[in-house]
Write a protein that holds these residues in place. Sequence first.
Motif, short mmCIF file in Angstrom:
data_model
loop_
_atom_site.label_atom_id
_atom_site.label_comp_id
_atom_site.label_asym_id
_atom_site.label_seq_id
_atom_site.Cartn_x
_atom_site.Cartn_y
_atom_site.Cartn_z
N MET A 16 0.94 -1.30 -0.05
CA MET A 16 -0.03 0.01 0.06
C MET A 16 0.88 1.41 0.03
SD MET A 16 -3.45 -0.51 0.41
CE MET A 16 -4.00 1.08 1.38
N SER A 17 0.46 2.25 -0.80
CA SER A 17 1.25 3.40 -1.00
C SER A 17 0.74 4.42 0.38
CB SER A 17 1.07 4.26 -2.13
OG SER A 17 0.67 5.39 -2.08
N GLY A 18 1.32 5.28 0.68
CA GLY A 18 0.99 6.39 1.61
C GLY A 18 0.19 7.32 1.15
N GLU A 19 -0.22 7.29 -0.11
CA GLU A 19 -1.18 8.36 -0.65
C GLU A 19 -2.41 8.45 -0.20
OE1 GLU A 19 0.24 10.84 -2.68
OE2 GLU A 19 2.26 9.60 -2.58
N PRO A 20 -3.06 9.27 0.44
CA PRO A 20 -4.31 9.49 1.14
C PRO A 20 -5.46 8.93 0.03
CG PRO A 20 -3.23 11.46 1.77
CD PRO A 20 -2.49 10.64 0.43
N GLU A 21 -5.37 9.55 -1.42
CA GLU A 21 -6.20 8.85 -2.14
C GLU A 21 -6.53 7.47 -2.43
OE1 GLU A 21 -3.09 11.25 -4.65
OE2 GLU A 21 -4.18 11.28 -2.46
N VAL A 22 -5.19 6.86 -2.06
CA VAL A 22 -5.03 5.39 -2.68
C VAL A 22 -5.80 4.76 -1.38
CG1 VAL A 22 -3.68 3.48 -2.62
CG2 VAL A 22 -2.99 5.45 -3.76
N HIS A 23 -5.65 5.43 0.02
CA HIS A 23 -6.34 4.72 1.29
C HIS A 23 -7.99 4.86 0.73
CE1 HIS A 23 -2.91 3.94 3.06
NE2 HIS A 23 -2.43 5.34 3.40
N GLU A 24 -8.34 6.11 0.44
CA GLU A 24 -9.58 6.15 0.03
C GLU A 24 -10.08 5.31 -0.88
OE1 GLU A 24 -10.47 10.38 -0.63
OE2 GLU A 24 -9.21 11.34 0.65
N GLU A 25 -9.74 5.01 -1.95
CA GLU A 25 -10.07 4.13 -3.04
C GLU A 25 -10.35 2.68 -2.50
OE1 GLU A 25 -9.54 1.77 -6.87
OE2 GLU A 25 -7.72 2.17 -5.32
N PHE A 26 -9.23 2.34 -1.41
CA PHE A 26 -9.16 0.93 -0.89
C PHE A 26 -10.18 0.99 0.36
CE2 PHE A 26 -7.08 -1.97 2.23
CZ PHE A 26 -7.37 -3.13 1.48
N GLU A 27 -10.58 2.18 1.08
CA GLU A 27 -11.65 2.17 1.76
C GLU A 27 -13.03 1.90 1.60
OE1 GLU A 27 -9.16 5.02 4.72
OE2 GLU A 27 -11.09 5.88 4.33
N ALA A 28 -13.11 2.47 0.42
CA ALA A 28 -14.45 2.22 -0.40
C ALA A 28 -14.50 0.99 -0.89
CB ALA A 28 -14.33 3.19 -1.58
N ARG A 29 -13.59 0.08 -1.18
CA ARG A 29 -13.95 -1.36 -1.53
C ARG A 29 -14.24 -1.83 -0.43
NH1 ARG A 29 -8.66 -3.30 -4.56
NH2 ARG A 29 -9.88 -5.42 -4.56
N LEU A 30 -13.43 -1.54 1.03
CA LEU A 30 -13.83 -2.22 2.25
C LEU A 30 -15.12 -1.88 2.64
CD1 LEU A 30 -10.51 -1.52 4.06
CD2 LEU A 30 -11.22 -3.85 2.93
N LYS A 31 -15.77 -0.74 2.33
CA LYS A 31 -17.10 -0.22 2.92
C LYS A 31 -18.25 -0.94 2.19
CE LYS A 31 -16.58 3.21 6.02
NZ LYS A 31 -17.00 3.20 6.98
N ALA A 32 -17.71 -1.45 1.24
CA ALA A 32 -18.83 -2.13 0.31
C ALA A 32 -19.18 -3.65 1.11
CB ALA A 32 -18.22 -2.50 -1.20
N TYR A 33 -18.64 -4.00 1.72
CA TYR A 33 -18.80 -5.24 2.39
C TYR A 33 -19.72 -4.85 3.70
CZ TYR A 33 -15.62 -7.49 -0.35
OH TYR A 33 -14.78 -8.00 -1.33
#
Lengths: 304, 127
Positions: free
Chosen positions: A1-18
């Motif tokens: 995982m990169s430390g870029e905030p937008e990367v976290h946001e995109e990943f978080e959105a994938r997690l939230k879908a569950y």
Amino acid sequence: MSGEPEVHEEFEARLKAYEGLPAAATGVGRDLVNEPMIRHWCEAMGDTSPAYTGPDAIAPPTMLQAWTMAGLTHRPERTAAYDELLTLLDTSGHDAVVATDCEQEYLRPLRPGDRITFDSVIESVSARKTTKLGAGYFVTTRTDVRAGGELAGTHRFRILKYAPAHRSSKPVERRPRPVVNRDNAGFWEGVARHELLIQRCTACRALRFPWLPGCNACGSPDWDTVAASGEGTVYSYVVMHHPPFPAFEPPYAVGLVELAEGVRIVSNVVGVPYDEVRIGMAVRLEFRRYDEELELPVFRGVGP
Amino acid sequence: MKAGDRLPPLEIPVTRTLIVAGAIASRDYQDVHHDPELARRKGSPDIFMNILTTNGLVGRYITDHFGPRAQLRRVAIRLGAPNHPGDTMVLTGTVEEVEGDTVTVRVTGANGIGKHVTGTVTVRVPA
């Protein structure tokens, strides 16, 4: 995982879908609620309450989750959605897990003989959090536990899936140092010159190894040395599996090597898988450096 | 019994045996609760107590105090500082609310490194 905030946001959105998807469906307790498991629990907890023994015994209410546990068996009740969520976290480096919260409500006591069933839902997945353990995500599930179809209790459980901040990379361990004293200093001076020196009694000519102050055969304290040719055979060996010592990676073979000169030395047999070392195997001396100050004679397998 | 009343503390020696026995009694075979080497690889200095054992100990603390007729209605706990072998956890409780025969107790379990557990237990104590 990169430390870029937008990367976290995109990943978080994938997690939230569950969120809202089932985590476990139609789970069935591996065991009926039973006296032995209750007794083992009470033993571990030091709980001597008479409520948990005798003909009217109930199970300790705090055992609620224990009845849903799979132990070492697989979990057919676990949904593909929950598996996916955990895999997503594992493969993104958040492979460590710790439970952080447990909220249980008890609606009716469980008694020996009850067969519990349960269903579970993924209630929430948090945004990325930085914790003392490492950065990760809190996953909250809620489980309804039933007995005879009747709701017996609810169980909200929160885990932190995290990437360990202090993942202990194996510290570099150094091998123990040899004890060098006046009786064996000559041996280690030889090793430094890449010579394996055998002591020879100047009175009776008997060779001896390891180094000793006097001759085993005649008792004379006078000696000189001969350099080993380096040829030898495995006289005997053991394979070390356990316990592991710092700087040694089991399994490995420790050989008792008989030198061509007739004396024997304990050393590592190298260049041969540990399970292929055999008595009688031909070996040849070489010197192997283990760290900046330690070099040791070892024996390389050279023949059957 | 009224809000603000304190329960006598309960000292729990956190032995390796307790951690492993609690993990097994709760059917929890996560390696961090029995294997020190694997626990270290996951960033922990040693094995640590699982949440189910903590839950059980908190429940025991309350029913030890209120007696065998007390019925646990709700146990909600949050974990903080882990319980490692060799530590001691001291459970303390303060009555938060009394409503009829139902008592709510705020529980804290402190160990040598901080608060291992904080939580609330609701218990029914029939007259």
